[in-house]
Write an enzyme that holds these catalytic residues in place. Structure first.
Site, short mmCIF file in Angstrom:
data_model
loop_
_atom_site.label_atom_id
_atom_site.label_comp_id
_atom_site.label_asym_id
_atom_site.label_seq_id
_atom_site.Cartn_x
_atom_site.Cartn_y
_atom_site.Cartn_z
N CYS A 1 0.85 -1.20 0.00
CA CYS A 1 0.00 0.00 0.00
C CYS A 1 0.88 1.24 0.00
CB CYS A 1 -0.90 -0.01 1.24
SG CYS A 1 -2.15 1.28 1.20
N ASP B 1 -10.51 -13.30 4.49
CA ASP B 1 -9.64 -12.13 4.40
C ASP B 1 -9.04 -11.76 5.77
OD1 ASP B 1 -8.65 -9.62 3.51
OD2 ASP B 1 -10.46 -8.67 4.29
#
Ligand code: SF4
Ligand code: SF4
Length: 433
Positions: free
Chosen positions: A19, A285
């Site tokens: 990210c 997730d």
């Protein structure tokens, strides 16, 4: 192998955990450590295997590809052009394909937004509220707030008429300001679809779901319940049918006896899996951890992993370990004990497995019960649930009438538990001052 579900959800992380931001509460950044030396880029041959097997495995007419990260736009537009071309190549006749992409919005430009518009992507944009609340934790690698870049991205999404929804995480900084956050999202951002995700961040060095301590950035259960209740009060009077708040939709579904449609509140889990950039498939997730690895797409068929005994057991444990306190709870039908990752408390009877957010869930679901019953009844009779707004307007007017002449410091006649002067008598109080 057990029977495969007719449809399942796969959250795909084509760039892994990488990210460009460094949000302090992010649970996923540490997952980078699982793949030392990786380039964090899904290869095109793997992308094709995934696309083909994912489409083939879904026995429903609509298939959703969900792209997430990390920050999925870091892969560049070409990757998604290729993904869309592969979807066209492999889709069955008559099948509808939808793409969703969750982004922090900071890298969006005209080219990205034109692409999203052209291919009907539904874009999830992460916004935590007005600038000072958003920037509390959503910072870049240099520790600077990302608010202005996100708002620039939002403007481009609007310019290209891209469908978007807003994902707001609730944490120690913004949870005390429910109406400020809601009004900002509704009126400044123009959000018509909102999701509020509670931050329950484990305080441990592993980044895995271990231990029972949470960081002080986490929202408290009481803050969470209060936040939802306060924005519900606003929504149910003004915005039903115009603004969609995921939690309220989920609750209404439960009140009409349907499946909530969100894994957190389902009785069992196991149909929301995660796919990493290298083909590793995990149970969920939130459980991208070695113990929950089902296999790799380059070695095992996707359907085999989805229908594996290991995945079935993962889903079933949610119900099997539900404490008796939850089984006896009056709102179990909508709550189902919440997500197993947050079940770190013990019940008053000393049973483990109570959800950290329990107090918030319980107060919120009880609080909205009467309004939900009304809306569910309207739905059952083929009328719009938005009729609740007219009903409440009448009730509020009655309560204001009853408050006329009532002692200002006595409990309000409407039954809110607040003093009259702070509730239905507020109008009289201000006209006197
Ligand atoms: S563990 Fe939580 S997030 Fe994962 S599938 Fe179950 S309920 Fe959903
Ligand atoms: S509100 Fe609390 S006790 Fe009730 S089902 Fe949810 S987690 Fe369990």
């Amino acid at each position: 192998m057990t029977l495969a579900p007719p449809a399942f959800h796969l959250m795909t992380k084509p760039g892994g955990a990488i990210c460009n931001l460094d949000c302090t509460y992010c649970y996923f950044l540490s997952k980078e450590l699982l793949y030392p030396g990786s380039r964090f880029e899904m290869a095109y041959d793997l992308l094709e295997t995934y696309t083909k097997e994912y489409i083939a495995a879904q026995r429903v007419p609509e298939v959703t590809f969900a792209w997430q990260g990390g920050e999925p736009t870091l892969l560049g537009l070409e990757f998604y052009e290729h993904a869309v071309a592969l979807q066209r190549k492999h889709r069955r006749p008559g099948m509808r394909i939808q793409n969703t992409l969750q982004t922090n919005g900071t890298l969006l430009d005209d080219a990205w937004c034109a692409f999203f518009g052209r291919h009907d992507f539904l874009v999830g944009l992460s916004v935590d509220g007005p600038e000072r609340l958003h920037d509390a934790y959503r910072v870049n690698k240099g520790g600077k707030g990302s608010f202005n870049q996100v708002m620039r991205g939002l403007a481009l999404l609007k310019k290209h008429r891209v469908d978007f929804n807003i994902l707001t995480t609730l944490h120690a900084a913004n949870a005390p300001y429910p109406l400020e956050v809601y009004h900002f999202l509704r009126d400044e951002v123009g959000a018509r679809f909102m999701q509020f995700i509670p931050i329950v961040e484990r305080a441990n060095g592993t980044g895995f779901q271990e231990g029972t301590d949470v960081t002080d950035r986490s929202v408290t259960a009481t803050q969470y319940g209060d936040f939802l209740s306060q924005i519900f009060d606003e929504w149910v009077r003004k915005d039903v049918g115009d603004v969609y708040v995921q939690m309220f939709d989920v609750a209404l579904a439960a009140w009409v006896g349907m499946s909530p449609g969100l894994c957190v509140f389902e009785k069992t889990c196991g149909t929301a899996l995660a796919l990493e950039h290298n083909g590793d498939v995990y149970s969920c997730d939130h459980y991208v951890e070695p113990d929950y690895l089902l296999g790799n797409l380059q070695e095992l068929p996707l359907l085999e992993m989805v229908a594996s005994e290991k995945q079935r057991a993962f889903g079933q444990v949610k119900d099997d370990t539900l404490p008796q306190g939850c089984r006896d709870c009056e709102v179990r039908f909508v709550c189902n004990g919440g997500c197993p990752k947050d079940r770190i408390l013990t019940t008053p009877d000393g049973e483990p497995g109570l959800n950290y957010l329990c107090a918030g869930y319980r107060s919120f679901f009880n609080y909205i019960g009467p309004a939900m019953q009304f809306m569910a009844s309207e739905l059952r009779q083929g009328r719009p649930p938005a009729n609740i707004m007219r009903q409440l307007a009448l009730e509020d007017a009655d309560a204001r009438g009853a408050a006329v002449g009532a002692p200002r410091n006595a409990p309000c006649p409407c039954g809110s538990g607040k003093k009259t002067k702070r509730c239905c008598g507020r109008a009289q109080a201000s006209s006197r001052s």
